[in-house]
Design a protein around this motif. Structure first.
Motif, short mmCIF file in Angstrom:
data_model
loop_
_atom_site.label_atom_id
_atom_site.label_comp_id
_atom_site.label_asym_id
_atom_site.label_seq_id
_atom_site.Cartn_x
_atom_site.Cartn_y
_atom_site.Cartn_z
N ASP A 1 -26.26 -8.20 15.97
CA ASP A 1 -24.81 -8.26 16.13
C ASP A 1 -24.21 -9.05 14.97
O ASP A 1 -24.34 -10.27 14.90
CB ASP A 1 -24.50 -8.93 17.47
N GLY A 2 -23.58 -8.33 14.06
CA GLY A 2 -23.05 -8.95 12.85
C GLY A 2 -22.08 -10.09 13.12
O GLY A 2 -21.89 -10.97 12.27
N ARG A 3 -21.48 -10.09 14.31
CA ARG A 3 -20.51 -11.15 14.60
C ARG A 3 -21.16 -12.53 14.63
O ARG A 3 -20.55 -13.52 14.23
CB ARG A 3 -19.84 -10.87 15.95
N TYR A 4 -22.41 -12.59 15.10
CA TYR A 4 -23.08 -13.89 15.12
C TYR A 4 -23.33 -14.39 13.70
O TYR A 4 -23.15 -15.56 13.38
CB TYR A 4 -24.40 -13.81 15.89
N ILE A 5 -23.78 -13.46 12.85
CA ILE A 5 -24.07 -13.84 11.47
C ILE A 5 -22.78 -14.29 10.78
O ILE A 5 -22.74 -15.33 10.12
CB ILE A 5 -24.71 -12.64 10.73
N ALA A 6 -21.70 -13.52 10.97
CA ALA A 6 -20.43 -13.87 10.35
C ALA A 6 -19.92 -15.20 10.87
O ALA A 6 -19.42 -16.04 10.10
CB ALA A 6 -19.42 -12.76 10.64
N CYS A 7 -20.07 -15.41 12.17
CA CYS A 7 -19.60 -16.65 12.78
C CYS A 7 -20.35 -17.85 12.21
O CYS A 7 -19.74 -18.88 11.87
CB CYS A 7 -19.78 -16.56 14.30
N ALA A 8 -21.68 -17.72 12.07
CA ALA A 8 -22.47 -18.82 11.53
C ALA A 8 -22.09 -19.08 10.07
O ALA A 8 -21.98 -20.23 9.64
CB ALA A 8 -23.96 -18.51 11.66
N ALA A 9 -21.90 -18.01 9.29
CA ALA A 9 -21.54 -18.17 7.88
C ALA A 9 -20.18 -18.84 7.76
O ALA A 9 -19.98 -19.74 6.93
CB ALA A 9 -21.54 -16.81 7.19
#
Lengths: 207, 207, 207
Positions: free
Chosen positions: B64-72
């Motif tokens: 889920d790209g949202r987790y990666i984006a959120c962490a970044a």
């Protein structure tokens, strides 16, 4: 060896490893929960890694309350009977070596049942046996003991291999696990008693 | 609590933990990518371990790209607003405690949905909450904070257990997660505010 | 790129990483088995984490004896030809960079085949490439090199991303993997040659 006997053997190994985890945690001055956590990880970590690699989910070390209870009980014993344990150095080593052998056999057996792949069974037998101790050492921030001076993983590999050979050769199911555990136990125990070790690779004075 | 609400809660926890990861990485002088990597591992590591143990693959923290984006995003904020964060010590602790509670509840809920096993739900609720911080500490080469002075994992276990009890007792779905998160949050936050800690097991002068 | 070609490429990466693991183990004075174990973990650890996250069980690094044999052979070479390796600093870096590129491509390809999810493919491509080295560094108790000075994981992400873009854009199957590996290899090799590094986040004098 019946299934229930495998569980008993697994519990004995769990207890022995949980004691060793609790002792390591106390030496690092962890608090009460940290000690319980390290005891649990040491006792169940190897089996959890094995089950994750086998796809046998959820891992028995999480799904079966008996493992958790056994690890907690062992940690409590280790904390309250610390003085006794300090006197019992050899018995601790004895149980630890015993646990190593049983875990190697249980791990190899479970892997072979699920996949019939010899390499997987040997590797995961050894991983079951040494995984918990490795996680323990990583968490308390030291180089895993199994990578250093002691013939530890070699014993686990020998035990797992013997179990695999026995199952493939059709040895009696009532004898193989005991024999395979004994192979691991004897190698490990003698190595400790007589300070055997594998040669250290000669190194230059590099950083 | 709707599914979309769970995702929102998960994102809040992800953001808070990513900030704490980025701060830890900066203290160790890691480079820009190292900081991003530690932030990601801290934020998503616990959930990834949970999903691997549940067989819910590929792990949401990867798929889920949202987790990666959120962490970044959180790491970027942590880097560029470093001075502000240093002034905001209590808000950071606040969000971290909040994240802990939400992750414990989300983890326990997901595990219970998939396996209906109480032990698994409690263990994996706690693992979801503390796993990322543990990986962070292992990677920056220090003993995990959760194993040392703070009542951290105990709070996570309490939150996960409350969620499990609530689901099993048939408490209102709209209330249970909030109550369970609050239990975790209050224990953790009060422990930090008043420097509560569990007793350290007395040790002898051994190495 | 045929399946058998992928296996060949995987073997080359395995060999290169096993050498780097064996060298790291020798520097820490691990014994013979410890050196073999670290070589195996460095070479196969990234792929095992990838396979566990993909549910491709049992992991190829355990089930396929060729990987184990390849890692053991590389460790043996590293031990017996230590003097030669010390003279060959650049060739080692060369093979390590090559291995990084191939692993990133193989990992992204396998993930995309199984799940058709771009985020998973990029993350797991990078994890395949850097996972083994990270485990190696955690086990020998140092902060993972990939988190510190070198543009290592960035190169792996670039290689994995190129492979994913190529497969999605329908580039020739015979060209994409070579091009994607080259992207990773060139970034990594030039970074090492010219001591490129990402900026370190400025830090205050905190502990």
């Amino acid at each position: 060896m019946e299934h229930s006997l495998f569980v008993l053997v697994d519990m004995l190994g769990t207890f022995a490893f949980a004691v060793s985890g609790a002792v390591a945690a106390e030496q690092r001055r962890l608090d009460l929960f940290g000690t319980l956590a390290i005891a649990y990880v040491t006792a169940c970590g190897g089996g959890i890694i094995r089950d994750v690699c086998l796809g046998a989910l959820p891992p028995a070390g999480m799904a079966d309350g008996r493992y958790i209870a056994c690890a907690a009980l062992a940690a409590a014993v280790a904390i309250w009977a610390r003085a006794a344990i300090d006197h019992l150095r050899h018995p601790v080593v004895f149980f630890d070596s015993l646990g190593l052998g049983f875990f190697a056999v249980v791990g190899a057996h479970k892997a072979l049942l699920l996949y019939q792949n010899i390499e997987v069974a040997i590797v995961l037998g050894a991983v079951t046996a040494v995984g918990g101790g490795t996680l323990r050492d990583v968490l308390v921030n030291r180089i895993p003991v199994i990578l250093q001076k002691e013939i530890y993983a070699v014993a686990a590999l020998a035990g797992a291999s013997t179990q695999v050979i026995g199952q493939r050769m059709g040895w009696s199911l009532a004898v193989t696990p005991w024999f395979a555990s004994s192979v691991c136990f004897v190698i490990r125990f003698l190595a400790l008693r007589y300070a055997w070790s594998l040669p250290v690779v000669k190194k230059k004075n590099t950083t």
